[in-house]
Scaffold this active site. Structure first.
Site, PDB file in Angstrom:
ATOM      1  N   SER A   1       0.830  -1.203   0.000  1.00 49.64           N
ATOM      2  CA  SER A   1       0.000   0.000   0.000  1.00 49.64           C
ATOM      3  C   SER A   1       0.862   1.249   0.000  1.00 49.64           C
ATOM      4  CB  SER A   1      -0.890   0.018   1.240  1.00 49.64           C
ATOM      5  OG  SER A   1      -0.138   0.440   2.359  1.00 49.64           O
ATOM      6  N   LYS A   2       0.178   2.349  -0.058  1.00 50.09           N
ATOM      7  CA  LYS A   2       0.766   3.678  -0.007  1.00 50.09           C
ATOM      8  C   LYS A   2       1.820   3.803   1.106  1.00 50.09           C
ATOM      9  CE  LYS A   2       1.076   7.597  -1.501  1.00 50.09           C
ATOM     10  NZ  LYS A   2       2.472   7.171  -1.561  1.00 50.09           N
TER      11      LYS A   2
END
Ligand code: GLU
Length: 443
Positions: free
Chosen positions: A207-208
């Site tokens: 993820s980010k």
């Protein structure tokens, strides 16, 4: 049967690398089969699917050169068709109306699961089955009259004549329901290939928080589209052997679900950087130089002397893995006002006799008959032998003194490129700096 695949993103404003990898596999598989690769924008969530969010999808596909073979379908324009399908299911008894929760707000349309175990063959995961008891009837049209994802997704796949659904394995649970919907709508179910998730070093969904996760970020960071394509194509798929750098034509030729792994694929930024460096090196020299120069210009370091800059790029060899890192990695070639890595500088100067050696080497460099790399190397080696010190004791302080860092190209090529005057001035300044560091602080 002509193969028809589709990429069906829900626009959110960002295109996650996991999503775009699904697009890449759809593209490769369709190309391999001589079929068509399509795009359906699942833009029914009006709040998230802004025009900008939709444009982000198109921009990502354009940049990676995987635009669809036919005009895209916009799911938001298909409401009539979705509702007509719900009516059809109602009249055939495969769906029923119900006031869910008895709120009196109106009735939903509920799809009636067949009540049998559901199974399908997945090209990557094998035969999958879910017992009837775990498959409840589900809403296909909400009480406000809006079609639900499952219905829209299946109705549109039928309308687009999709033969192969290739998507993330987070959709496997949905697929048991989709297979039932296809059957109830009298359409053959497509073949399915569910792709393994992309995970971080800890095995959690990438993820980010793990770093760049969206296509746009990689583009802004300066990654080359072909490198990202190649990297993502191999993130979960192996073309066989240990081949890692492949042209698109080669990937099309070799693409096969049999070699797509079913377990999660670990994202490795270092490997992507390596691959990007390889793609940079394959670019025509003039383009490479133009890109390096553009980065220097962006950082206010545009060199007056292009031949000198060229020489710098040359001696950097394959050390620069991103055009956007050019200025950061070569700054000391282009200004006297370059940053000094304090830790590296102190460490180099703390080596035994570092300052004394530097001072003496500086004297010899000042009168060296030649400033060519090979001659400079001989000079430093001869000095080391004379004093009985290992070359390592000399090169580290020297490098720190003239570049302010402990990473860079070959030291002697660097000295030659910087030239006699700059080298002399920098060693003198470094010695001042080292003395100041050593002097006790006074107030
Ligand atoms: N819009 C869904 C997604 O982005 C569709 C998935 C699909 O069927 O490919 O996850």
């Amino acid at each position: 049967m002509t193969v028809r695949t589709r990429f069906a993103p829900s626009p959110t404003g960002h295109v996650h690398i996991g999503n775009i990898r699904a697009a890449i596999y759809n593209w490769l598989f369709a190309r391999r089969a001589g079929g068509k690769y399509l795009l359906r924008i699942e833009d029914t969530d009006r709040e998230r699917s802004t025009p900008e969010a939709v444009e982000a999808v198109h921009a990502a596909l354009r940049w990676l050169a995987i635009e669809p073979d036919e005009p895209p379908m916009y799911q938001s324009t298909r409401r009539e068709a979705h509702l007509a399908a719900a009516e059809k299911l109602l009249s055939s008894g495969r769906a029923y109306r119900e006031d869910k929760g008895g709120t009196g707000k109106g009735e939903c349309v509920i799809f009636r699961m067949p009540g049998t175990d559901m199974r399908f063959h997945d090209e990557i995961k094998g035969d999958l089955v879910k017992p009837a008891a775990d498959l409840k009837d589900f809403v296909i049209v909400r009480s406000d009259g809006s079609p639900v994802f499952h219905l829209a997704n299946v109705v549109d796949d039928i309308a687009m004549g999709v033969t192969h659904v290739i998507r993330g394995d987070d959709h496997i649970e949905n697929t048991y329901r989709h297979v039932a919907l296809f059957e109830a709508l009298g359409a053959p179910a497509p073949r399915y290939a569910h792709l393994p998730m992309i995970v971080n070093a800890q095995g959690k969904p990438y993820s980010k928080r793990d770093g760049a996760a969206y296509v746009g970020e990689f583009r802004e960071r300066g990654f080359l589209a072909d490198a990202l394509f190649n990297y993502l194509a191999l993130l979960g798929w192996s073309p066989g052997g240990d081949r890692e750098l492949l042209s698109r034509a080669e990937m099309i030729e070799l693409f096969d679900f049999a070699r797509v792994q079913s377990s999660p694929a670990q994202f490795d930024l270092r490997k992507l950087l390596w691959m990007n460096g390889e793609y940079m090196r394959r670019l025509p020299l003039a383009e490479r130089e133009a890109q390096h120069l553009a980065d220097l210009a962006r950082h206010g370091l545009a060199p007056a002397d292009t031949a000198y800059a060229r020489r710098v790029f040359e001696i950097m060899g394959d050390r620069i893995k991103l055009f956007t890192d050019t200025a950061a990695q070569t700054v000391y070639f282009f200004t006297e006002d370059y940053p000094v890595d304090d830790r590296a500088f102190r460490k180099a100067m703390a080596r035994e006799g570092a300052q004394e050696h530097l001072a003496e080497i500086a004297r010899r460099l000042a009168t060296a008959p030649s400033f060519a790399a090979a001659d400079l190397e001989n000079l430093v080696r001869a000095y080391g032998e004379e004093r009985g010190v290992k070359i390592g004791q000399l090169v580290h302080p020297l490098r720190a003194a003239v570049s302010g860092t402990d990473v860079g190209p070959g030291l002697f090529e660097m000295l030659e490129t910087l030239g006699r005057e700059r080298v002399a001035a920098r060693i003198a300044r470094a010695l001042d700096r080292a003395r100041a560091l050593a002097a006790p602080a006074h107030d």
